[in-house]
Design a protein around this motif. Structure first.
Motif, PDB file in Angstrom:
ATOM      1  N   THR B  80       0.821  -1.207   0.000  1.00  8.33           N
ATOM      2  CA  THR B  80       0.000   0.000   0.000  1.00  8.33           C
ATOM      3  C   THR B  80       0.858   1.261   0.000  1.00  8.33           C
ATOM      4  N   VAL B  81       0.424   2.245  -0.762  1.00  4.90           N
ATOM      5  CA  VAL B  81       0.987   3.598  -0.636  1.00  4.90           C
ATOM      6  C   VAL B  81      -0.041   4.387   0.173  1.00  4.90           C
ATOM      7  N   PHE B  82       0.369   4.819   1.368  1.00  6.15           N
ATOM      8  CA  PHE B  82      -0.590   5.435   2.276  1.00  6.15           C
ATOM      9  C   PHE B  82      -0.800   6.907   1.938  1.00  6.15           C
ATOM     10  N   GLN B  83      -1.957   7.384   2.359  1.00  8.64           N
ATOM     11  CA  GLN B  83      -2.328   8.760   2.039  1.00  8.64           C
ATOM     12  C   GLN B  83      -1.292   9.759   2.537  1.00  8.64           C
ATOM     13  N   HIS B  84      -0.861   9.585   3.810  1.00  8.92           N
ATOM     14  CA  HIS B  84       0.171  10.486   4.324  1.00  8.92           C
ATOM     15  C   HIS B  84       1.509   9.773   4.407  1.00  8.92           C
ATOM     16  N   TYR B  85       1.686   8.810   3.512  1.00 10.86           N
ATOM     17  CA  TYR B  85       2.946   8.105   3.259  1.00 10.86           C
ATOM     18  C   TYR B  85       3.351   7.136   4.359  1.00 10.86           C
ATOM     19  N   SER B 163      -3.101  13.448  -2.798  1.00 11.54           N
ATOM     20  CA  SER B 163      -3.952  14.499  -2.237  1.00 11.54           C
ATOM     21  C   SER B 163      -3.175  15.512  -1.406  1.00 11.54           C
ATOM     22  N   ALA B 164      -2.002  15.123  -0.890  1.00 11.58           N
ATOM     23  CA  ALA B 164      -1.272  16.065  -0.042  1.00 11.58           C
ATOM     24  C   ALA B 164      -0.273  16.915  -0.834  1.00 11.58           C
ATOM     25  N   ILE B 186       2.423  -4.111 -12.807  1.00  8.22           N
ATOM     26  CA  ILE B 186       1.700  -4.470 -11.598  1.00  8.22           C
ATOM     27  C   ILE B 186       0.306  -3.846 -11.642  1.00  8.22           C
ATOM     28  N   THR B 187      -0.671  -4.560 -11.133  1.00 14.84           N
ATOM     29  CA  THR B 187      -2.022  -4.013 -11.047  1.00 14.84           C
ATOM     30  C   THR B 187      -2.049  -2.904  -9.998  1.00 14.84           C
ATOM     31  N   PHE B 188      -2.552  -1.743 -10.397  1.00 15.88           N
ATOM     32  CA  PHE B 188      -2.675  -0.636  -9.446  1.00 15.88           C
ATOM     33  C   PHE B 188      -4.146  -0.466  -9.095  1.00 15.88           C
ATOM     34  N   ILE B 189      -4.441  -0.371  -7.818  1.00 21.89           N
ATOM     35  CA  ILE B 189      -5.791   0.032  -7.413  1.00 21.89           C
ATOM     36  C   ILE B 189      -5.659   1.358  -6.686  1.00 21.89           C
ATOM     37  N   PHE B 190      -6.274   2.363  -7.272  1.00 18.99           N
ATOM     38  CA  PHE B 190      -6.027   3.737  -6.884  1.00 18.99           C
ATOM     39  C   PHE B 190      -7.316   4.319  -6.328  1.00 18.99           C
ATOM     40  N   VAL B 191      -7.231   4.869  -5.136  1.00 19.58           N
ATOM     41  CA  VAL B 191      -8.418   5.472  -4.532  1.00 19.58           C
ATOM     42  C   VAL B 191      -8.307   6.989  -4.607  1.00 19.58           C
ATOM     43  N   THR B 192      -9.343   7.640  -5.062  1.00 19.21           N
ATOM     44  CA  THR B 192      -9.313   9.105  -5.108  1.00 19.21           C
ATOM     45  C   THR B 192     -10.732   9.678  -5.079  1.00 19.21           C
TER      46      THR B 192
END
Lengths: 305, 351
Positions: B80-85, B163-164, B186-192
């Motif tokens: 996971t790439v976290f929202q605030h890293y 977002s940041a 790689i499969t990316f699942i991106f939330v926005t």
């Protein structure tokens, strides 16, 4: 604090600058009078000659340090060798303080963790509960602890009542009793800084670690503990340093065999048996020891970065 | 194509509230897939369930065929790439990137090499020995990306990673992310929640609202052919008109526009009675022979574009977007204008 300058930015700072020195004066006066002066006095006294009924004679002497480190036999006529009595007491004090610190950490860390992970509204209640015992005088709390653990006290009666022990456990006047006393006296000093660190801890870091294949145990060891380490260290210092010089718990809960530095110093300033320069010298040695170890610690931290 | 992720009738409840209602979704291997929706729509919850931070209340999550719904996060080959890293503040950039490999038991030399390689890909080789706090937001973002990619996950999850960042950086990062996805396969699942982000990067987009999937499709499908009023409204700007629909044949529906003119649309004959009709502002134009009549209220100057804000006879607002050109003769505010609708631009919506 009496005189810290205003905290603001740029323009305002410049306007206050000429006032900085006079505003700092009260702070420096307080620190000087209540901190620097007494310490200086202690250092000076440790180099003076003792007056037999307490007090000092203003004459330079190394007798106090000589008494601490060097043995010349009972009558002072044997060849000089190292005096182990006081070093032994120091060593025992270090050990007692270390055990008490360990106990505090063992109980304090989970406690702090528990409080910091409650909903924000209830945290202050838990913190309040932790500090409640501190509304009672330390002397009274220590005496109460003695009542609790003495041979015919509630703890032993309970243990015998449920048949766990046949006779009373000898707790009073043991090392354990002193360690318990120190632990009880200083536990909040461990809980509060760790709480502050854990409360600031970003739990997304634990999630990130788990996401990167770290088990719970490894997450704790590799991420959580290193990140909250400053709080743990602050807690350990806040418990260890006063434990090292404590004299109430060892005096009340320990016996002759558990004599600690604090009691030794205390004795030097009591009645006609006292020896002020010697008491001052022990204090100077203790303080140097603490300062030196802090210095080494700070240096080790810096070189790590 | 194999499905990287299959979500099968997943339900998530938090106490009495239901965050996700029986959601099913398939994401192909090597796809840049985006979960798009307003805050609170359940998109982040869904992502966290794929990562393993939230348990499913019911249903299955399959990763290349294997049900992972009951595995703890450290046993799922997704990163996971976290929202605030969530970079580890006490570790150097290199150690951050190598952390996943270390936990997997890769030896020091190998993981150093791999982490170094990842830093090269995100252009941060020069910063390997820094601490995260010594980096800018954009650099931290790239470290987080490198850290999540280093263990070569089967699927990469990205929780609003841009977002940041400030606008300029966000725009560059969009292309970099897309490129990275292509390069790594790689499969990316991106939330926005940012529709522009979703439209520019994704192979497919799932629009979510109130714990439900509203529509899944390519950017074009979702923009041009929204399923329902929510999707039409959420993606881009649109005009929603209340119209009277009347089926006239097997696959034609006649709608009566405000003002009386009619329009025949290819729509299922089930559509009859009061309906919403969506028309994108750029598909409308000023035309003396146009079928719609409106009163021009206001002209908004946007540089490249002009927005004409008009009001129809029934009082509903209508926006017309046109390119700014010196040749365009603009009507005056307050004047009556006629507007034509581009062929195929109007779409009947399910409410």
């Amino acid at each position: 604090m009496a005189g810290a300058g205003p905290s603001g930015k740029s323009g305002k700072d410049a306007a206050w600058a000429p006032l900085a020195l006079p505003l700092m004066l009260p702070t420096w006066a307080v620190i000087g009078f209540f901190l620097l002066l007494p310490v200086l006095l202690m250092v000076v006294y440790s180099f003076l000659t003792k007056e037999f009924r307490g007090g000092v004679i203003w004459e330079f002497s190394l007798a106090a340090y000589d008494q601490f480190f060097i043995s010349r036999g009972l009558f002072g006529d044997e060849p000089a060798s190292i005096e182990w009595t006081y070093i032994g007491i120091f060593w025992r004090s270090l050990w007692q303080a270390a055990v008490a610190t360990g106990l505090c950490l063992l109980i304090g860390f989970p406690t702090a963790w528990f409080i910091a992970t409650r909903p924000p509204a209830s945290r202050s209640i838990w913190l309040f509960l932790v500090t409640i015992p501190y509304w009672v005088n330390l002397l009274i709390r220590t005496v109460s602890l003695k009542f609790l653990i003495r041979d015919n006290g509630p703890l032993n009666e309970f243990l015998m009542g449920i048949g766990l022990t046949s006779g009373p456990l000898p707790l009073v006047n043991t090392n354990l009793a002193v360690q318990l006393g120190l632990f009880y006296s200083y536990l909040p000093f461990m809980v509060l800084p760790i709480y502050a660190a854990v409360e600031r801890y970003n739990f997304a870091l634990s999630e990130a670690a788990a996401d990167l294949y770290a088990s719970r145990w490894r997450t704790l060891r590799e991420i959580t503990l290193p990140v909250v380490k400053p709080g743990i260290i602050a807690g350990c210092l806040l418990v260890f340093i006063p434990s090292l010089g404590a004299f109430l718990a060892p005096d009340l809960l320990g016996g002759a065999k558990t004599f600690m530095i604090g009691s030794l110093i205390d004795e030097q300033f009591k009645g006609s048996q006292g020896n002020w320069p010697f008491g001052a010298a022990i204090s100077v040695i203790l303080m140097s020891l603490v300062l030196l170890s802090l210095l080494f610690y700070a240096r080790a931290q810096r070189s790590q970065k | 194509m194999a499905n990287a992720i299959e979500i099968i009738e997943v339900i998530k409840r938090f106490g009495a509230t239901t965050a996700l209602e029986s959601l099913s979704l398939s994401i192909s291997d090597n796809e840049f897939f985006t979960l798009l929706g307003p805050s609170g729509c359940g998109k982040t919850t869904l992502l966290r369930m794929i990562a393993g931070f939230e348990a499913v209340s019911a249903g299955e999550i399959r990763l290349f065929g294997q049900n992972i719904a009951n595995l703890p996060p450290d046993r799922r080959p997704v990163n996971t790439v976290f929202q605030h890293y969530a970079l580890f503040p006490h570790m150097s950039v290199l150690d951050n990137v190598g952390f996943g490999l270390k936990m997997k038991g890769v030896d020091l030399a190998k993981r150093r090499a791999r982490a170094g390689q990842m830093l090269e890909i995100v252009h941060l080789s020069a910063f390997a020995d820094r601490l995260p706090a010594q980096l800018s937001g954009g650099q931290q973002q790239r470290v987080a990306l490198a850290r999540a990619l280093a263990p070569e996950p089967r699927v990469l999850l990205l929780d609003e990673p841009l977002s940041a960042l400030d606008l300029k950086l966000r725009q560059t990062m969009r292309f970099e992310l897309k490129q990275l996805q292509k390069d790594t396969g790689i499969t990316f699942i991106f939330v926005t929640h940012d529709q522009e982000e979703a439209l520019t990067m994704s192979d497919r987009i799932a629009v979510m609202s109130a714990g439900r999937l509203q529509q899944v499709g390519t950017a074009r499908e979702i923009y041009e052919a929204p399923n329902n009023r929510f999707v039409a409204d959420f993606i881009g700007e649109t005009n929603i008109l209340q119209v009277e629909a009347q089926p006239i044949s097997q696959d034609l529906t006649r709608v009566t526009l405000p003002g009386g003119s009619t329009l025949d649309l290819p729509a299922p004959p089930t559509a009859s009675g009061q309906h919403s009709l969506s028309i994108r502002p750029e598909r409308l134009s000023l035309d003396p022979q146009g079928s719609l009549t409106a009163r021009l209220e206001h002209v908004v100057y946007l540089g490249t574009d002009l927005h004409l804000m008009a009001r129809l006879a029934d009082g509903s607002p209508l926006v017309i977007r046109m390119q700014n050109s010196a040749r365009t003769a603009l009507p005056n505010e307050g004047e009556e204008i006629r507007i034509s609708i581009e062929e195929g631009a109007a779409r009947l919506l399910a409410d």
